[in-house]
Write a protein that holds these residues in place. Structure first.
Motif, short mmCIF file in Angstrom:
data_model
loop_
_atom_site.label_atom_id
_atom_site.label_comp_id
_atom_site.label_asym_id
_atom_site.label_seq_id
_atom_site.Cartn_x
_atom_site.Cartn_y
_atom_site.Cartn_z
N ALA A 183 14.80 24.98 59.70
CA ALA A 183 15.65 24.77 59.49
C ALA A 183 16.61 24.51 58.53
O ALA A 183 17.49 24.72 58.24
N ASP A 184 15.68 23.27 58.16
CA ASP A 184 16.27 23.02 56.62
C ASP A 184 16.46 23.82 55.46
O ASP A 184 16.48 24.20 54.29
N ALA B 10 19.27 28.29 61.12
CA ALA B 10 19.28 26.79 61.40
C ALA B 10 19.49 26.23 62.83
O ALA B 10 18.85 25.49 63.37
N VAL C 219 23.94 20.90 60.45
CA VAL C 219 24.05 22.48 60.63
C VAL C 219 25.44 22.90 61.26
O VAL C 219 26.25 23.59 60.68
#
Length: 662
Positions: free
Chosen positions: A180-181, A192, A216
């Motif tokens: 996700a990063d 993400a 996010v």
């Protein structure tokens, strides 16, 4: 060092000699590379390590100074500085160097263990470092490698390793968090979000995953969802100042300023005079239009910690603040301080650029703007050639024939008014004018169109090339209509009940074809400003995120030229669909332009649109304080004070400069 490095074999040999303890020959091998390529980063690093192991600390530090000048965020260079300081007894400087190294690259076990050793027993620094050491030692080696790749800027390698790991361990939550990063770094925020949502369901009590998820959601402007997650986190630990701060920030994004300010005050009760909290509180006050109180918060943050660059830049970013002699002297001291993190150094340079501009010391001002932009440019992944290819893809795909054969689909609602263009083009002024109308809700720079474009990309790795916009030719009428309805539903949270809304995301000019397909009755306004004035104003601005093209004069000039070419294309294939409004015309004849804009939007004239500066609403862009004042023309030609420095910009603008308003 890249795969095409002609010195890769020499570097591998030098590293092997280092591992074998033959420091003299390792130094000779690396010196050979430096004689041909004096700025070779790996060679400088090897020479520094070899010199340290040989006991030549002054020489080691000389190599490290050269390396840090070339690559300010090279974490291992700062770790090496820590080793040199520690060995020579300068433990305070060593601790500072190790802390910065670990901040840049949290996989550096040597730095983390040194922090544990050198920090005061039981201190926050020691506790945090111990926790990170324990985490790294518990992780699979593949994921430690991913963390290291990310820290050293090798995002695609990090993605390859992370995806390979998750194939064998598909429910490993730390692996999902790291992927996700990677998605965030590549601006693929929908992927993400999905990964973090899934990871959080598997590990609902992991605060690291939840904090990343909140981040996010905020980046996707899903403020209600982000606030809900922050509330859940804070409810679990009501006295945790980190969680309270996140809840305050999410409250601010929802427009709950009283709640946010109360939460910031609660944090300050636990951490009196914390500069980060004072600065965040200042941001909330600024956005709400309480400028004097915001200035006081920023000043308190600086008084508590004169190295807190964020507060200095916040004052500069007000555009109306004038720095005192003492403040300028402090900033000049701070930006040259050894070990200052790169992000803070950049903020000091931009703030000093503004300080000297206000004093009409334009040479000193430009020098700071140039250094700040150069340093910021090193942090970005912007590729001008790739961006111009994206513009051309829009031109090639969206032809007159395409729109003739695809007319009629989409959601027929007339609610949205899109304001597009470049940042610093006067778009916030147009937004404030329209938001002063009783039938229009001013919102934000909404990411929904950009997110939809991302979702339309092909499946596969995050870094894979997208099939957008070609995929739009495969969608049927119902799908396009649903996309339009979804846009209206997703943006409803930002509205206050008026029948029309403004979406001021400037980069939406790259997606006018998509907007036309899903919302054919939306109004689109192109906010345009004289190219030299617009581009240089962008160059002077340190953006919170995005707009990576603004950190080099040739890049911003090429981008402006590409923008004009794409907008000319939309004019040809979608005639009468976009209203062009020139900033200079608004300054010169406000009422005429206001009437023209309202007529285009199908809105009756209202006098309060001429008194936009009296409208009370939150404004989050860099122009927030300027649009709270009556219109003025002093900024139209400010760039001329710097004209002698702007030859690269003029050259890059080319036809866009010569043909402005012709």
């Amino acid at each position: 060092m890249t795969a095409h490095d002609p010195y890769s074999e020499d570097i591998r040999a030098a590293k092997k000699l280092l591992r074998e303890g033959d420091f003299k020959r390792a130094r000779i091998a690396a010196d050979g590379v430096l004689s041909a390529e004096p700025n070779h980063q790996e060679a400088l690093y090897i020479c520094a390590v070899a010199a340290r192991y040989s006991g030549d600390f002054p020489q080691a530090m000389e190599f490290l100074d050269r390396l840090v000048a070339l690559a300010p965020e090279y974490a291992r260079a700062h770790q090496e500085r820590g080793h040199c300081y520690k060995t020579t007894g300068a433990t305070g400087l060593a601790l500072q160097a190790y802390q910065y190294a670990a901040q840049l690259n949290p996989s550096l076990l040597a730095s983390l263990k040194a922090i544990v050793l050198l920090s005061s027993p039981g201190s926050h620094e020691q506790t945090t470092a111990k926790a990170q050491v324990a985490k790294l030692e518990s992780l699979p080696k593949a994921l430690v490698s991913v963390i290291n790749h990310l820290a050293e800027g090798r995002i695609l390698q990090a993605e390859d390793v992370c995806r390979a790991f998750l194939k064998s361990e598909p429910t490993h939550t730390e692996g999902m968090r790291l992927l996700a990063d990677i998605g965030v770094r590549l601006s693929v925020l929908d992927d993400a979000e999905f990964l973090l949502d899934t990871a959080l369901k598997l590990a609902p009590d992991d605060p690291g995953i939840q904090l990343d998820y909140i981040n996010v959601l905020r980046k996707r402007h899903k403020y209600a969802e982000a606030h809900e997650q922050a509330k859940l986190l804070s409810d679990r630990e009501p006295e945790n100042p980190v969680f309270l701060s996140h809840l305050a920030i999410e409250s601010m994004h929802l427009g709950l300023y009283d709640d946010a300010l109360q939460l910031f005050d609660k944090v300050l009760e636990k951490a009196p005079s914390d500069p980060a909290t004072l600065t965040s509180k200042g941001h909330a006050l600024k956005t709400a239009g309480r400028q004097n109180e915001a200035v006081a918060c920023y000043a308190d943050a600086i008084a508590t910690n004169p190295s807190h660059a964020d507060a200095f830049y916040a004052l500069a970013n007000l555009k109306t603040h004038r720095f005192s002699d003492a403040q300028i002297a402090e900033m000049e001291r701070q930006h040259t301080r050894s070990g200052l993190p790169l992000g803070q150094k950049i903020q000091f340079h931009f703030a000093l650029g503004k300080a000297y501009e206000d004093r009409e010391k334009f040479e000193e001002s430009f020098s700071h703007y140039r250094v700040g932009n150069d340093l910021k440019g090193h942090q970005t992944r912007y590729d001008s050639t790739q961006m111009l290819r994206e513009f051309e893809a829009q031109i090639d795909f969206f032809t007159e024939d395409f729109f003739r054969t695809h007319c009629g689909p989409g959601c027929e609602a007339q609610d949205p008014i899109f304001i597009v263009g470049l940042p610093r083009s006067g778009s916030t002024l147009l937004e404030q004018i329209l938001a002063s109308h009783s039938q229009v809700d001013g919102t934000l720079e909404l990411p929904n169109i950009l997110s939809l474009a991302h979702r339309l990309r092909s499946n596969g790795p995050i870094s894979q090339e997208s099939a957008y916009p070609e995929v739009l030719g495969e969608l049927d009428r119902d799908q396009l209509t649903e996309f339009g309805k979804t846009y209206l539903e997703e943006t409803r949270i930002h509205r206050s009940g008026a029948p029309r809304l403004i979406d001021k995301m400037p980069n939406n000019f790259r997606h006018i074809g998509l907007i036309r397909l899903i919302l054919p009755n939306a109004r689109i306004i192109d906010a345009r400003r004289e190219p030299m004035a617009c581009c240089f104003s962008g160059y002077k601005q340190l953006f919170a995120e995005g707009q990576e093209f603004t950190y080099a004069l040739d890049d911003i000039g090429a981008y402006y030229q590409g923008y004009v070419r794409l907008m000319d294309h939309w004019d040809r294939v979608l005639p009468q669909h976009v209203l062009r409004v020139h900033y200079e015309d608004v300054v010169e004849n406000l009422e005429h332009e206001v009437r023209r804009i309202l007529e285009f939007c199908g809105l009756p004239f209202e006098h309060q649109c001429l008194e936009f500066h009296k409208t009370k609403r939150s404004v989050r862009t860099a122009s927030s304080e300027q649009v709270r004042q009556p219109i003025y023309g002093s900024g139209v030609d400010q760039w001329r004070n710097y004209e002698r420095f702007l030859a690269p910009l003029k050259e890059a603008l080319g036809p866009a400069l010569e043909g402005y308003r012709k």
